[in-house]
Design an enzyme around this catalytic site. Structure first.
Site, short mmCIF file in Angstrom:
data_model
loop_
_atom_site.label_atom_id
_atom_site.label_comp_id
_atom_site.label_asym_id
_atom_site.label_seq_id
_atom_site.Cartn_x
_atom_site.Cartn_y
_atom_site.Cartn_z
N GLY A 114 0.85 -1.18 0.00
CA GLY A 114 0.00 0.00 0.00
C GLY A 114 0.88 1.23 0.00
N CYS A 115 0.41 2.28 0.60
CA CYS A 115 1.15 3.54 0.64
C CYS A 115 2.52 3.33 1.27
CB CYS A 115 0.35 4.58 1.42
SG CYS A 115 1.21 6.15 1.59
#
Length: 172
Positions: free
Chosen positions: A9-10
């Site tokens: 993810g981020c």
């Protein structure tokens, strides 16, 4: 020194968990797995470059093992979500373990199989295991974000739902 590369993810949320151990030389935010050379954050975020956000970890295998890195990695993500991670949606936020050699592949496959067999998650583990390719370092303003932009990092992480998910699935 060896490399480990993980998409979870981020990348802002993936640096800190790895950046606090003896034997970890550095953790760099970047991009991997796409078809566009020298992608920018905007290219990756738009989903047109094929890249995912990653952290590339340089580590000393005599102090910190790849298996330990895998254990930390699994405890940072929702490995059952193929559509992104938490509030970050889309291809560029998928979970991927990028392996740098056959030994890493074997360890990653075994780790994934053990997690699937553990019964910890009701849905299947969809995290991909792929060959590492060209690593593109993200722009300077993405590096060490949790240190430089502490308030924004903490707010974004809190709003993402990541911590609630991790607490519900992992013992402290």
């Amino acid at each position: 020194m060896a490399f480990a590369t993980f998409a979870g993810g981020c990348f802002w949320c993936m640096v800190k968990p790895f950046d606090q151990w003896d034997g970890i030389e550095k953790v760099v935010s970047g991009y991997m797995g796409g078809h566009l050379q020298n992608p920018t954050y905007e290219d990756v975020k738009s989903g047109t470059s094929g890249h995912v956000e990653v952290v590339q970890i340089t580590f000393d295998e005599t102090i910190f093992s790849y298996e330990e890195l895998l254990n930390i990695y699994w405890m940072q993500i929702d490995p059952t979500d193929a559509g992104g991670q938490f509030h970050d949606r889309g291809e560029s936020y998928q979970t991927v373990i990028f392996v740098h050699d056959e030994q890493q592949r074997e360890q990653a496959e075994a780790s994934k199989a053990a997690l699937a067999a553990s019964g910890r998650f009701k849905k299947p583990i969809v995290t991909q295991i792929r060959e590492a390719d060209v690593f593109y370092e993200a722009e300077a303003y993405h590096q060490d974000y949790y240190k430089r932009e502490k308030a924004h990092y903490e707010q974004d992480r809190k709003q993402s739902g990541r911590d609630e998910f991790l607490e519900a699935h992992w013992e402290k």
